[in-house]
Write a protein that holds these residues in place. Structure first.
Motif, mmCIF file in Angstrom:
data_model
loop_
_atom_site.group_PDB
_atom_site.id
_atom_site.type_symbol
_atom_site.label_atom_id
_atom_site.label_comp_id
_atom_site.label_asym_id
_atom_site.label_seq_id
_atom_site.Cartn_x
_atom_site.Cartn_y
_atom_site.Cartn_z
ATOM 1 N N ILE A 57 0.800 -1.086 -0.104
ATOM 2 C CA ILE A 57 -0.011 -0.056 -0.038
ATOM 3 C C ILE A 57 0.816 1.313 -0.128
ATOM 4 N N TYR A 58 1.982 1.273 0.584
ATOM 5 C CA TYR A 58 2.873 2.459 0.740
ATOM 6 C C TYR A 58 3.535 2.927 -0.771
ATOM 7 N N VAL A 59 3.690 1.745 -1.707
ATOM 8 C CA VAL A 59 4.299 2.043 -2.776
ATOM 9 C C VAL A 59 3.283 2.747 -3.511
ATOM 10 N N LEU A 60 1.933 2.105 -3.477
ATOM 11 C CA LEU A 60 0.827 2.804 -3.916
ATOM 12 C C LEU A 60 0.604 4.219 -3.727
ATOM 13 N N ILE A 61 0.811 4.414 -2.509
ATOM 14 C CA ILE A 61 0.362 5.825 -1.872
ATOM 15 C C ILE A 61 1.515 6.768 -2.524
ATOM 16 N N ALA A 62 2.786 6.481 -2.598
ATOM 17 C CA ALA A 62 3.826 7.148 -3.507
ATOM 18 C C ALA A 62 3.305 7.327 -4.721
ATOM 19 N N ALA A 63 3.076 6.457 -5.354
ATOM 20 C CA ALA A 63 2.914 6.167 -6.804
ATOM 21 C C ALA A 63 1.592 7.306 -7.103
ATOM 22 N N ALA A 64 0.495 7.189 -6.150
ATOM 23 C CA ALA A 64 -0.415 8.151 -6.211
ATOM 24 C C ALA A 64 -0.225 9.716 -6.542
ATOM 25 N N GLY A 65 1.048 10.314 -5.904
ATOM 26 C CA GLY A 65 1.575 11.204 -6.104
ATOM 27 C C GLY A 65 1.609 11.853 -7.686
ATOM 28 N N LEU A 66 1.690 10.726 -8.417
ATOM 29 C CA LEU A 66 2.125 11.112 -9.764
ATOM 30 C C LEU A 66 0.632 11.780 -10.480
ATOM 31 N N ALA A 67 -0.491 11.178 -9.853
ATOM 32 C CA ALA A 67 -1.431 11.810 -10.484
ATOM 33 C C ALA A 67 -1.764 13.300 -10.015
ATOM 34 N N GLY A 68 -0.864 13.654 -9.034
ATOM 35 C CA GLY A 68 -1.106 15.324 -8.463
ATOM 36 C C GLY A 68 -0.340 15.957 -9.516
ATOM 37 N N ILE A 69 0.478 15.550 -10.443
ATOM 38 C CA ILE A 69 1.134 16.223 -11.469
ATOM 39 C C ILE A 69 -0.026 16.819 -12.299
ATOM 40 N N ASN A 70 -0.779 15.861 -12.744
ATOM 41 C CA ASN A 70 -2.027 16.149 -13.657
ATOM 42 C C ASN A 70 -3.042 16.822 -12.955
ATOM 43 N N GLN A 71 -3.269 16.640 -11.918
ATOM 44 C CA GLN A 71 -4.382 17.081 -11.026
ATOM 45 C C GLN A 71 -3.890 18.739 -10.844
ATOM 46 N N GLY A 72 -2.752 19.120 -10.476
ATOM 47 C CA GLY A 72 -2.125 20.338 -10.144
ATOM 48 C C GLY A 72 -2.116 21.186 -11.434
ATOM 49 N N ALA A 73 -1.949 20.536 -12.392
ATOM 50 C CA ALA A 73 -1.850 21.358 -13.693
ATOM 51 C C ALA A 73 -3.105 21.462 -14.716
ATOM 52 N N MET A 74 -4.005 20.745 -14.495
ATOM 53 C CA MET A 74 -5.018 20.456 -15.375
ATOM 54 C C MET A 74 -5.781 21.507 -15.592
ATOM 55 N N ASN A 75 -6.604 22.469 -14.716
ATOM 56 C CA ASN A 75 -6.990 23.701 -14.959
ATOM 57 C C ASN A 75 -6.430 24.780 -15.468
ATOM 58 N N THR A 76 -5.252 24.820 -15.106
ATOM 59 C CA THR A 76 -4.336 25.822 -15.676
ATOM 60 C C THR A 76 -4.083 25.782 -16.852
ATOM 61 N N MET A 77 -3.422 24.507 -17.418
ATOM 62 C CA MET A 77 -3.249 24.162 -18.774
ATOM 63 C C MET A 77 -4.407 24.342 -19.678
ATOM 64 N N ILE A 78 -5.411 23.814 -19.209
ATOM 65 C CA ILE A 78 -6.609 23.914 -20.143
ATOM 66 C C ILE A 78 -6.952 25.385 -20.330
ATOM 67 N N GLY A 79 -7.039 26.038 -19.285
ATOM 68 C CA GLY A 79 -7.098 27.648 -19.191
ATOM 69 C C GLY A 79 -6.302 28.369 -20.256
ATOM 70 N N LEU A 80 -4.782 28.159 -20.398
ATOM 71 C CA LEU A 80 -3.943 28.718 -21.113
ATOM 72 C C LEU A 80 -4.056 28.060 -22.580
ATOM 73 N N GLN A 81 -4.452 26.911 -22.651
ATOM 74 C CA GLN A 81 -4.444 26.441 -24.079
ATOM 75 C C GLN A 81 -5.716 27.171 -24.839
ATOM 76 N N LEU A 82 -6.900 27.206 -23.907
ATOM 77 C CA LEU A 82 -8.189 27.724 -24.691
ATOM 78 C C LEU A 82 -7.995 29.320 -24.968
ATOM 79 N N ALA A 83 -7.120 30.100 -23.917
ATOM 80 C CA ALA A 83 -7.077 31.417 -23.975
ATOM 81 C C ALA A 83 -6.220 31.503 -25.429
ATOM 82 N N ALA A 84 -5.081 30.641 -25.940
ATOM 83 C CA ALA A 84 -4.592 30.772 -27.033
ATOM 84 C C ALA A 84 -5.453 30.414 -28.102
#
Length: 412
Positions: free
Chosen positions: A101-128
């Motif tokens: 489970i602890y490997v999974l918890i660490a790996a789950a952080g990878l989804a945070g890269i997408n989660q943290g960037a998602m709205n900002t990236m979509i906003g920037l791309q749509l603005a362009a």
């Protein structure tokens, strides 16, 4: 003269990114099944729930960083990083899933890269891609709806795979082809533009800033972001508890039913996205307060109706509708408040606080539930969590009125 037509090729790349943007929500629906593997082995349910907290923690950090990063790195490549992270997340959950489970918890952080960037990236791309404010506002809603359509399909395919095979980790097989195709389309369709810091024409936002290049105060962005932090905090009670609510506490269904319960948030988001232009015309500056008010009612349903899946499903649907209805309004509102060269920073602040709400949700909700519902049985304790969230959401609804309505003379 400025061309008001949208960039169709770029829109294909944006929609491709949206396909997998909500894929990590599949873990929400599978959480009850994951608990069935790990809790009997002595792992605390709170530790297992951390699978949903870790992406939010990393998303908080990355959400604050992605705006500044875009001043040095083009958004196209930041999107590719997000997609690669999600691909690796799926591979690790599939291969390592039942072993640690602890490997999974660490790996789950990878989804945070997408989660943290998602709205900002979509906003920037749509603005362009879209220069017209009205068209862009509508497209914020449409991309949100499409994102949720893709998310609910992925979640439910995963739930069916988990039920059919009896192994929840095999659900993550569906991620591998999706993200490989996404990455290819991103490289082909998204334009090779300079990062925000090197190519930021001040074509949008307040005229004074656009004309002079002056930097506007980030106070409005912080007020909106901090308020949304509390909103996301109380809403996340559903995501962290729906699977356990259905499978273990009230025994209302199997893993597929629990996955569908989690997916109701996404289904609600689908309707919110595609209908956004219609209800925005009616609600206008009341859009966010009205949607937050609906959440108070939704969070009360699982407290009083515990013998049917309908109540928990309706709750999830309304929460998803409200959340995905608020998002395009706020994203476009920030676009109107700030010029190009500050929009990424404003969206980064918003994304960071939104994700931080998910980080602390489990701990704040559990603390307050222990404070007011200590000694309750399992069902009563679960009801206590939703009660705390409903009261919190009521406060958020009331405070949304001065933020979004009072002092606003326009119809936005």
């Amino acid at each position: 003269m400025e061309n008001n037509k949208m960039n169709v090729k770029q829109m294909v790349g944006i929609f491709a990114f949206c396909v997998g943007a909500m894929a990590a929500n599949m873990t929400m629906g599978l959480l009850g099944s994951i608990m069935q593997d790990y809790v009997p082995a002595g792992i605390s349910p709170t530790v297992v729930q951390t699978l949903l907290v870790t992406p939010a923690l990393i998303g908080t950090i990355y959400g604050f960083l992605v705006g500044p990063l875009n001043k040095a790195i083009p958004s196209k490549y930041l999107i590719v990083v997000s997609e690669l992270a999600m691909l690796l997340y799926g591979i690790i959950f599939f291969t390592v899933g039942k072993s640690n489970i602890y490997v999974l918890i660490a790996a789950a952080g990878l989804a945070g890269i997408n989660q943290g960037a998602m709205n900002t990236m979509i906003g920037l791309q749509l603005a362009a891609a879209i220069s017209d404010d009205a068209k862009r506002g509508t497209m914020f809603g449409i991309t949100s709806g499409f994102m949720n359509v893709a998310g609910v399909i992925i979640q439910n395919i995963g739930g069916m795979v988990a039920t059919k095979t009896g192994a929840w980790n095999k659900a993550y097989l569906v991620w591998i082809p999706i993200f490989i195709i996404e990455i290819i389309i991103t490289f082909i369709c998204l334009p090779n533009v300079a990062p925000e810091g090197k190519n930021a024409p001040a074509a949008a936002g307040p005229a004074a800033a656009a004309d002079t290049g002056a930097k506007l105060s980030m106070t409005p962005a912080f007020v909106i972001a901090i308020h949304y932090f509390f909103y996301f905090l109380v809403l996340y009670v559903f995501g962290t508890n729906v699977s356990d609510y259905i499978l273990n506490v009230h025994k209302l269904g199997d893993p597929a039913a629990a996955t569908l319960g989690a997916s109701m948030v996404t289904i609600g988001g689908i309707f919110a996205g595609f209908l956004y232009a219609g209800y925005f015309k009616i609600l206008k500056k009341w859009t966010v307060p009205v949607l937050m008010g609906l959440c108070v009612i939704a969070l009360a349903l699982p407290i009083f109706v515990t013998t049917s899946l309908v109540a928990i499903y309706v709750c999830g649907f309304v929460l998803g509708f409200a959340m995905m209805g608020c998002n395009p309004y706020i994203m476009n509102h920030l676009r109107e408040l700030y010029p190009n060269y500050q929009y990424g920073q404003a969206m980064s602040i918003f994304a960071g606080f939104m994700n931080f709400g998910m980080v602390v949700a489990i701990y704040v909700i559990n603390f307050l539930t222990n404070l007011f519902f200590r000694g309750a049985d399992e069902a009563g304790y679960m009801g206590g969590k939703f009660t705390v969230a409903a009261v919190g959401c009521l406060i958020v609804f009331i405070t949304s009125i001065p933020i979004y309505v009072m002092g606003k003379n326009n119809n936005n």
